[in-house]
Design a protein around this motif. Structure first.
Motif, PDB file in Angstrom:
ATOM      1  N   LEU A 282       0.733  -1.269   0.140  1.00 40.15           N
ATOM      2  CA  LEU A 282       0.131   0.299  -0.046  1.00 40.15           C
ATOM      3  C   LEU A 282       0.845   1.266   0.129  1.00 40.15           C
ATOM      4  O   LEU A 282       1.614   1.254   0.624  1.00 40.15           O
ATOM      5  CB  LEU A 282      -0.856  -0.026   1.327  1.00 40.15           C
ATOM      6  CG  LEU A 282      -1.903  -1.032   1.411  1.00 40.15           C
ATOM      7  CD1 LEU A 282      -2.669  -1.082   2.900  1.00 40.15           C
ATOM      8  CD2 LEU A 282      -2.963  -1.264   0.439  1.00 40.15           C
ATOM      9  N   GLU A 283       0.525   2.365  -0.602  1.00 45.63           N
ATOM     10  CA  GLU A 283       1.230   3.595  -0.606  1.00 45.63           C
ATOM     11  C   GLU A 283       0.423   4.051   0.423  1.00 45.63           C
ATOM     12  O   GLU A 283      -0.566   3.690   1.215  1.00 45.63           O
ATOM     13  CB  GLU A 283       0.704   4.453  -1.852  1.00 45.63           C
ATOM     14  CG  GLU A 283      -0.759   4.704  -1.889  1.00 45.63           C
ATOM     15  CD  GLU A 283      -1.003   5.557  -3.508  1.00 45.63           C
ATOM     16  OE1 GLU A 283      -0.415   6.646  -3.392  1.00 45.63           O
ATOM     17  OE2 GLU A 283      -1.668   4.924  -4.167  1.00 45.63           O
ATOM     18  N   THR A 284       1.092   5.363   1.023  1.00 46.48           N
ATOM     19  CA  THR A 284       0.647   5.966   2.350  1.00 46.48           C
ATOM     20  C   THR A 284      -1.006   6.635   2.206  1.00 46.48           C
ATOM     21  O   THR A 284      -1.267   7.061   1.014  1.00 46.48           O
ATOM     22  CB  THR A 284       1.675   7.083   2.608  1.00 46.48           C
ATOM     23  OG1 THR A 284       1.599   8.113   1.187  1.00 46.48           O
ATOM     24  CG2 THR A 284       2.865   6.614   2.995  1.00 46.48           C
ATOM     25  N   GLY A 285      -1.886   6.323   3.261  1.00 47.25           N
ATOM     26  CA  GLY A 285      -2.999   6.598   3.138  1.00 47.25           C
ATOM     27  C   GLY A 285      -4.077   5.683   2.612  1.00 47.25           C
ATOM     28  O   GLY A 285      -5.187   5.700   2.551  1.00 47.25           O
ATOM     29  N   ALA A 286      -3.531   4.669   2.095  1.00 54.17           N
ATOM     30  CA  ALA A 286      -4.293   3.462   1.370  1.00 54.17           C
ATOM     31  C   ALA A 286      -4.743   2.431   2.371  1.00 54.17           C
ATOM     32  O   ALA A 286      -3.890   2.224   3.326  1.00 54.17           O
ATOM     33  CB  ALA A 286      -3.514   3.061   0.311  1.00 54.17           C
ATOM     34  N   PHE A 287      -5.470   1.453   1.990  1.00 54.12           N
ATOM     35  CA  PHE A 287      -6.021   0.493   2.843  1.00 54.12           C
ATOM     36  C   PHE A 287      -6.519  -0.654   2.046  1.00 54.12           C
ATOM     37  O   PHE A 287      -6.870  -0.496   0.995  1.00 54.12           O
ATOM     38  CB  PHE A 287      -6.713   1.006   3.855  1.00 54.12           C
ATOM     39  CG  PHE A 287      -8.155   1.241   3.299  1.00 54.12           C
ATOM     40  CD1 PHE A 287      -9.351   0.358   3.280  1.00 54.12           C
ATOM     41  CD2 PHE A 287      -8.458   2.666   3.115  1.00 54.12           C
ATOM     42  CE1 PHE A 287     -10.458   0.858   2.690  1.00 54.12           C
ATOM     43  CE2 PHE A 287      -9.662   3.069   2.646  1.00 54.12           C
ATOM     44  CZ  PHE A 287     -10.581   2.228   2.297  1.00 54.12           C
ATOM     45  N   SER A 288      -6.352  -1.837   2.659  1.00 52.48           N
ATOM     46  CA  SER A 288      -7.072  -3.054   2.248  1.00 52.48           C
ATOM     47  C   SER A 288      -7.951  -3.594   3.304  1.00 52.48           C
ATOM     48  O   SER A 288      -7.714  -3.655   4.590  1.00 52.48           O
ATOM     49  CB  SER A 288      -5.944  -4.230   1.758  1.00 52.48           C
ATOM     50  OG  SER A 288      -5.283  -3.735   0.739  1.00 52.48           O
ATOM     51  N   VAL A 289      -9.185  -4.192   2.634  1.00 58.01           N
ATOM     52  CA  VAL A 289     -10.447  -4.634   3.663  1.00 58.01           C
ATOM     53  C   VAL A 289     -10.279  -6.043   3.308  1.00 58.01           C
ATOM     54  O   VAL A 289     -10.370  -6.377   2.164  1.00 58.01           O
ATOM     55  CB  VAL A 289     -11.560  -3.925   3.227  1.00 58.01           C
ATOM     56  CG1 VAL A 289     -12.634  -4.560   4.179  1.00 58.01           C
ATOM     57  CG2 VAL A 289     -11.443  -2.415   3.328  1.00 58.01           C
ATOM     58  N   VAL A 290     -10.136  -6.901   4.351  1.00 58.86           N
ATOM     59  CA  VAL A 290      -9.957  -8.217   4.336  1.00 58.86           C
ATOM     60  C   VAL A 290     -11.640  -9.042   4.965  1.00 58.86           C
ATOM     61  O   VAL A 290     -11.871  -8.298   6.004  1.00 58.86           O
ATOM     62  CB  VAL A 290      -9.056  -8.883   5.124  1.00 58.86           C
ATOM     63  CG1 VAL A 290      -8.883 -10.260   5.033  1.00 58.86           C
ATOM     64  CG2 VAL A 290      -7.658  -8.356   4.679  1.00 58.86           C
ATOM     65  N   HIS A 291     -12.072  -9.680   4.196  1.00 57.76           N
ATOM     66  CA  HIS A 291     -13.511 -10.015   4.679  1.00 57.76           C
ATOM     67  C   HIS A 291     -13.511 -11.470   4.908  1.00 57.76           C
ATOM     68  O   HIS A 291     -13.274 -12.209   4.340  1.00 57.76           O
ATOM     69  CB  HIS A 291     -14.628  -9.839   3.437  1.00 57.76           C
ATOM     70  CG  HIS A 291     -14.743  -8.210   2.968  1.00 57.76           C
ATOM     71  ND1 HIS A 291     -15.518  -7.663   3.615  1.00 57.76           N
ATOM     72  CD2 HIS A 291     -14.049  -7.698   2.049  1.00 57.76           C
ATOM     73  CE1 HIS A 291     -15.677  -6.453   2.791  1.00 57.76           C
ATOM     74  NE2 HIS A 291     -14.572  -6.514   2.145  1.00 57.76           N
TER      75      HIS A 291
END
Length: 311
Positions: A282-291
């Motif tokens: 991820l770049e700064t300020g990004a996010f990944s959502v794991v379900h």
């Protein structure tokens, strides 16, 4: 080249007499039956749009679940419409608090079985999204929770900071990124926020914590200092969140994110692969959502979606 029109919505579902029912809307002007959705307003993210449109069309407050896919189809104007969909479980409390009244846009709401919805829906793209939801049901996946893994916002560089690394603040852009996270991450209604104690991480999730009325749990086990010294406790932090079975935010540092994602995979019995490592890049300020499944998180990761920073 014409510009595409973006929209977002969700297959809203609930249990009625022990059986899954989905919500369809009967639109007033068009006389058709569709899944709740609507166009993106300027400055909105797609998850934010989905939650807002559902509230406006149905009066229901929902949290997003698993992403179901994207519909693309041409409009009479010649422009392409691109619609992103999620599943969204509707609680009894949300139904009781619904503010819906028949109006110029939506004439009626109806809860129907998946089988009946297939016959009701007026458009094939909606049926395809419903089928994606039905596949989850076939896999015994209904209730889910999410872990959003966030990289802190843009921080002042090490070379220009004379203090301890953990005290480096966000830049102006980083502050904007932190503010931009609020509306998007709120779409998953997090119940817990865990952060590295570093200033740049805590500051990144502070606006979200204020908006959600949540306390930030500072945990040195996911700090960069602990990771660099080989004393991190990522497994403990991730394991606790998986066992809790409630949607949460985990904010940490770029070098630590691959270990966090790896531990999420291991804690849920998910085979490691590029989709896991890619979600950590991820770049700064990004996010990944794991379900994950709320009833059997050990059955593996259901889906991962990654979102770019808003600033």
């Amino acid at each position: 080249m014409t510009t595409a029109i973006y929209a977002a919505g969700a297959v809203c579902w609930r249990l009625i007499d022990g059986k899954v029912h989905v919500l369809v809307i009967h639109r007033t002007v068009y006389g058709d039956v569709t899944i709740p959705k609507g166009k993106v307003d300027p400055g909105e993210s797609l998850p934010q749009t989905a939650v807002r449109e559902i509230a406006e069309e149905t009066g229901l407050a929902v949290a997003l679940g698993v992403p179901l896919g994207v519909s693309r189809y041409p409009l009479p104007s010649g422009r392409e419409k691109i619609v992103h969909y999620w599943a969204a479980e509707v609680s009894d409390r949300a139904v009781q608090r619904s503010t819906f009244k028949p109006n110029a846009e939506v004439a009626a709401l109806e809860w129907v079985t998946v089988k009946r919805a297939r016959g009701y829906l007026s458009y094939e793209p909606d049926v395809e999204i419903l089928d994606a939801f039905a596949k989850l049901l076939d896999q015994d996946v209904t209730s889910t929770f999410s872990l959003a893994v966030v990289r802190h916002g843009k921080a002042v560089s090490r070379s220009s900071w004379s203090g301890d690394d953990a005290t480096r603040p966000l830049t102006e852009r980083g502050v904007e990124q932190a503010a931009g996270l609020v509306a998007t991450l709120s779409a998953w209604a997090p119940k817990r926020i865990v952060s590295s104690p570093a200033v740049r991480c805590v500051t990144t999730v502070t606006p979200l914590a204020a908006a959600a009325g949540l306390e930030i749990k500072r945990d040195a086990g996911i700090s960069q200092d602990a990771w660099e010294s080989g004393e991190d406790e990522v497994r403990r932090v991730v394991g606790k969140r998986v066992r809790a079975g409630k949607s949460a935010i985990i904010c940490s540092h770029g070098p630590v994110l691959p270990e966090i994602m790896r531990e999420v995979a291991l804690a849920t019995g998910t085979p490691l692969g590029s989709y896991v490592t890619d979600a950590a890049g991820l770049e700064t300020g990004a996010f990944s959502v794991v379900h994950l499944s709320a009833t059997s998180p050990g059955s593996g990761i259901i889906a991962i979606e990654t979102h770019a920073p808003r600033a």
